[in-house]
Design a protein around this motif. Structure first.
Motif, PDB file in Angstrom:
ATOM      1  N   LEU A  99     -56.039 -52.055  51.178  1.00  0.00           N
ATOM      2  CA  LEU A  99     -54.721 -51.550  51.547  1.00  0.00           C
ATOM      3  C   LEU A  99     -54.786 -50.429  52.584  1.00  0.00           C
ATOM      4  CD1 LEU A  99     -52.778 -51.556  48.153  1.00  0.00           C
ATOM      5  CD2 LEU A  99     -53.005 -53.370  49.867  1.00  0.00           C
ATOM      6  N   LYS A 100     -55.967 -49.862  52.767  1.00  0.00           N
ATOM      7  CA  LYS A 100     -56.124 -48.850  53.818  1.00  0.00           C
ATOM      8  C   LYS A 100     -57.548 -48.895  54.334  1.00  0.00           C
ATOM      9  CE  LYS A 100     -55.560 -43.945  54.993  1.00  0.00           C
ATOM     10  NZ  LYS A 100     -55.180 -42.582  54.512  1.00  0.00           N
ATOM     11  N   ALA A 101     -57.696 -48.766  55.657  1.00  0.00           N
ATOM     12  CA  ALA A 101     -59.018 -48.728  56.285  1.00  0.00           C
ATOM     13  C   ALA A 101     -58.993 -47.682  57.388  1.00  0.00           C
ATOM     14  CB  ALA A 101     -59.381 -50.097  56.864  1.00  0.00           C
ATOM     15  N   GLU A 102     -60.031 -46.866  57.414  1.00  0.00           N
ATOM     16  CA  GLU A 102     -60.096 -45.783  58.398  1.00  0.00           C
ATOM     17  C   GLU A 102     -61.492 -45.705  58.981  1.00  0.00           C
ATOM     18  OE1 GLU A 102     -59.914 -41.379  57.322  1.00  0.00           O
ATOM     19  OE2 GLU A 102     -57.906 -41.714  58.134  1.00  0.00           O
ATOM     20  N   GLU A 103     -61.568 -45.752  60.308  1.00  0.00           N
ATOM     21  CA  GLU A 103     -62.853 -45.601  60.982  1.00  0.00           C
ATOM     22  C   GLU A 103     -63.384 -44.191  60.734  1.00  0.00           C
ATOM     23  OE1 GLU A 103     -65.557 -44.517  64.193  1.00  0.00           O
ATOM     24  OE2 GLU A 103     -63.535 -43.717  63.932  1.00  0.00           O
ATOM     25  N   GLY A 104     -64.704 -44.061  60.647  1.00  0.00           N
ATOM     26  CA  GLY A 104     -65.327 -42.817  60.211  1.00  0.00           C
ATOM     27  C   GLY A 104     -64.926 -41.584  60.992  1.00  0.00           C
ATOM     28  N   ASN A 105     -64.613 -41.733  62.270  1.00  0.00           N
ATOM     29  CA  ASN A 105     -64.195 -40.599  63.092  1.00  0.00           C
ATOM     30  C   ASN A 105     -62.686 -40.518  63.275  1.00  0.00           C
ATOM     31  OD1 ASN A 105     -66.876 -39.622  63.698  1.00  0.00           O
ATOM     32  ND2 ASN A 105     -67.104 -41.361  65.092  1.00  0.00           N
ATOM     33  N   GLY A 106     -61.967 -41.349  62.526  1.00  0.00           N
ATOM     34  CA  GLY A 106     -60.505 -41.325  62.602  1.00  0.00           C
ATOM     35  C   GLY A 106     -59.929 -41.959  63.858  1.00  0.00           C
ATOM     36  N   LEU A 107     -60.743 -42.774  64.558  1.00  0.00           N
ATOM     37  CA  LEU A 107     -60.280 -43.376  65.805  1.00  0.00           C
ATOM     38  C   LEU A 107     -59.307 -44.528  65.562  1.00  0.00           C
ATOM     39  CD1 LEU A 107     -63.668 -43.517  67.767  1.00  0.00           C
ATOM     40  CD2 LEU A 107     -61.902 -41.747  67.861  1.00  0.00           C
ATOM     41  N   PHE A 108     -59.470 -45.218  64.436  1.00  0.00           N
ATOM     42  CA  PHE A 108     -58.631 -46.366  64.100  1.00  0.00           C
ATOM     43  C   PHE A 108     -58.250 -46.295  62.622  1.00  0.00           C
ATOM     44  CE2 PHE A 108     -61.918 -47.620  67.152  1.00  0.00           C
ATOM     45  CZ  PHE A 108     -61.145 -47.994  68.242  1.00  0.00           C
ATOM     46  N   THR A 109     -56.986 -46.533  62.344  1.00  0.00           N
ATOM     47  CA  THR A 109     -56.513 -46.509  60.960  1.00  0.00           C
ATOM     48  C   THR A 109     -55.540 -47.655  60.725  1.00  0.00           C
ATOM     49  OG1 THR A 109     -56.695 -44.094  60.878  1.00  0.00           O
ATOM     50  CG2 THR A 109     -55.372 -45.147  59.170  1.00  0.00           C
ATOM     51  N   PHE A 110     -55.731 -48.360  59.595  1.00  0.00           N
ATOM     52  CA  PHE A 110     -54.796 -49.383  59.133  1.00  0.00           C
ATOM     53  C   PHE A 110     -54.318 -48.968  57.749  1.00  0.00           C
ATOM     54  CE2 PHE A 110     -58.077 -51.403  61.722  1.00  0.00           C
ATOM     55  CZ  PHE A 110     -57.355 -52.165  62.630  1.00  0.00           C
ATOM     56  N   CYS A 111     -53.012 -48.841  57.569  1.00  0.00           N
ATOM     57  CA  CYS A 111     -52.473 -48.421  56.272  1.00  0.00           C
ATOM     58  C   CYS A 111     -51.337 -49.358  55.868  1.00  0.00           C
ATOM     59  CB  CYS A 111     -51.966 -46.984  56.335  1.00  0.00           C
ATOM     60  SG  CYS A 111     -51.482 -46.330  54.719  1.00  0.00           S
ATOM     61  N   CYS A 112     -51.466 -49.963  54.699  1.00  0.00           N
ATOM     62  CA  CYS A 112     -50.481 -50.941  54.236  1.00  0.00           C
ATOM     63  C   CYS A 112     -49.138 -50.253  53.973  1.00  0.00           C
ATOM     64  CB  CYS A 112     -50.974 -51.638  52.974  1.00  0.00           C
ATOM     65  SG  CYS A 112     -49.978 -53.062  52.497  1.00  0.00           S
ATOM     66  N   ILE A 113     -48.075 -50.854  54.521  1.00  0.00           N
ATOM     67  CA  ILE A 113     -46.733 -50.290  54.364  1.00  0.00           C
ATOM     68  C   ILE A 113     -45.774 -51.276  53.709  1.00  0.00           C
ATOM     69  CG2 ILE A 113     -46.907 -48.674  56.295  1.00  0.00           C
ATOM     70  CD1 ILE A 113     -45.469 -50.745  58.032  1.00  0.00           C
ATOM     71  N   GLY A 114     -46.239 -52.497  53.459  1.00  0.00           N
ATOM     72  CA  GLY A 114     -45.346 -53.466  52.832  1.00  0.00           C
ATOM     73  C   GLY A 114     -46.086 -54.714  52.400  1.00  0.00           C
ATOM     74  N   ILE A 115     -45.648 -55.275  51.293  1.00  0.00           N
ATOM     75  CA  ILE A 115     -46.242 -56.499  50.751  1.00  0.00           C
ATOM     76  C   ILE A 115     -45.102 -57.436  50.380  1.00  0.00           C
ATOM     77  CG2 ILE A 115     -47.729 -57.510  48.978  1.00  0.00           C
ATOM     78  CD1 ILE A 115     -48.914 -54.676  48.581  1.00  0.00           C
ATOM     79  N   LYS A 116     -45.241 -58.682  50.806  1.00  0.00           N
ATOM     80  CA  LYS A 116     -44.213 -59.656  50.511  1.00  0.00           C
ATOM     81  C   LYS A 116     -44.861 -60.962  50.065  1.00  0.00           C
ATOM     82  CE  LYS A 116     -39.897 -61.490  52.446  1.00  0.00           C
ATOM     83  NZ  LYS A 116     -39.037 -61.566  53.669  1.00  0.00           N
ATOM     84  N   SER A 117     -44.314 -61.559  49.023  1.00  0.00           N
ATOM     85  CA  SER A 117     -44.830 -62.830  48.523  1.00  0.00           C
ATOM     86  C   SER A 117     -43.787 -63.920  48.700  1.00  0.00           C
ATOM     87  CB  SER A 117     -45.223 -62.698  47.044  1.00  0.00           C
ATOM     88  OG  SER A 117     -44.074 -62.449  46.258  1.00  0.00           O
ATOM     89  N   HIS A 118     -44.181 -65.155  48.386  1.00  0.00           N
ATOM     90  CA  HIS A 118     -43.290 -66.316  48.491  1.00  0.00           C
ATOM     91  C   HIS A 118     -42.718 -66.454  49.909  1.00  0.00           C
ATOM     92  CE1 HIS A 118     -43.594 -66.705  44.170  1.00  0.00           C
ATOM     93  NE2 HIS A 118     -43.113 -65.497  44.002  1.00  0.00           N
ATOM     94  N   ILE A 119     -43.563 -66.285  50.907  1.00  0.00           N
ATOM     95  CA  ILE A 119     -43.120 -66.431  52.292  1.00  0.00           C
ATOM     96  C   ILE A 119     -42.741 -67.887  52.568  1.00  0.00           C
ATOM     97  CG2 ILE A 119     -43.712 -66.095  54.712  1.00  0.00           C
ATOM     98  CD1 ILE A 119     -43.633 -63.515  53.167  1.00  0.00           C
TER      99      ILE A 119
END
Length: 294
Positions: free
Chosen positions: A211-231
């Motif tokens: 749900l969250k991934a951060e590069e060691g030096n903070g250069l890239f960050t992915f943070c989950c903001i929403g989850i949807k099912s039954h698409i």
């Protein structure tokens, strides 16, 4: 990849998603050899899949080393029965706007004007990634600049080291882990309450969704903001108008775009010249690209 024998456990997850959605708003959301590239008209293998779940992530990315400002984006990770697709929602909507403008006889300048009037953001995440396509264990990666360049690679499951640092993201208890992948250290937080061994970008291999991934030096960050099912929407890889390339050539081009933009334009066949308010050609300084993969 989703293990089929885990779908029974996913039913519990689906109920949690429905409850969470009531509380949380889901934000809808090289160089010269490139001249020998061959346009791929079709794939030998075509797949028709269905999107079961969609995970949305806010993204912050450093584009070049000299500019400390990070750019924003929003990516989606669509989980199908077989294929997993990761892409920029902003770029996807920009493409729809471009297609609409050109279908009405407009041009690139018309598109830029409409985009600016609407205040629609440009994307920073320039990849479409199809995991398990065209076959299991293979990634199809498309880098979209002035052309859509694609390459295939063997899927890599990272080796993870468990760390202290549990947290809660979107109501899910998350554990912390670390890996070294493609030249960078990544810290991630994953939840075993969602038994899908996937995550944003190419990160995967943990016993739960990242749900969250951060590069060691903070250069890239992915943070989950929403989850949807039954698409229940079709998940069909878009490999139209792609140009065959390789991982190495794409990396070289991404670097060249910032280090020598005029050379990049020449290689890519770009003829459009951007001008300033005085109608003089704009020149770009030589910069060092900050790449997700080193």
């Amino acid at each position: 990849m989703i293990c089929m024998d885990r779908f029974v456990y996913l039913r519990v997850f689906e109920q949690k998603v429905q409850n969470a959605l009531c509380l949380k708003h889901f934000k809808i959301g090289c160089i010269c050899i490139l001249l020998s590239f061959v346009v791929i008209d079709s794939y030998a293998s075509t797949i028709n899949d269905t999107i079961l779940y969609r995970f949305s992530y806010s993204v912050k990315m450093r584009i070049c080393d000299e500019n400390k400002t990070q750019r924003d984006d929003e990516i989606c990770v669509d989980i199908g029965e077989r294929v997993i697709m990761c892409y920029s929602r902003w770029k996807s909507e920009n493409r729809r706007l471009i297609d609409s403008v050109f279908s009405m006889g407009g041009n690139a300048n018309d598109y830029q004007l409409i985009r600016q009037q609407k205040g629609f953001p440009s994307s920073a995440f320039e990849f479409q990634i199809y995991k398990n396509y065209p076959q299991n264990g293979t990634n199809c990666v498309i880098w979209e600049s002035s052309k859509r360049l694609y390459y295939e690679e063997n899927a890599t499951i990272q080796q993870w080291e468990m760390l202290e640092g549990d947290t809660v993201i979107l109501g899910y208890n998350c554990k912390k882990s670390q890996t070294f992948f493609r030249g960078r250290v990544w810290h991630v937080w994953y939840t075993m309450d969602i038994p899908i061994s996937e995550g944003p970008w190419k990160l995967c291999g943990l016993p739960g969704m990242i749900l969250k991934a951060e590069e060691g030096n903070g250069l890239f960050t992915f943070c989950c903001i929403g989850i949807k099912s039954h698409i229940n929407e079709p998940l069909k890889p878009d490999v139209s108008n792609v140009v065959k390339s390789t991982y190495k050539k794409v990396q070289e081009l991404m670097s060249l775009r910032w280090s020598d933009h005029e050379r990049f334009k020449s290689v890519m066949g770009i003829t459009m010249q951007i001008r300033d308010k005085g109608n003089k050609p704009l020149t770009r300084p030589k910069l060092t690209a900050c790449l997700l993969e080193q």
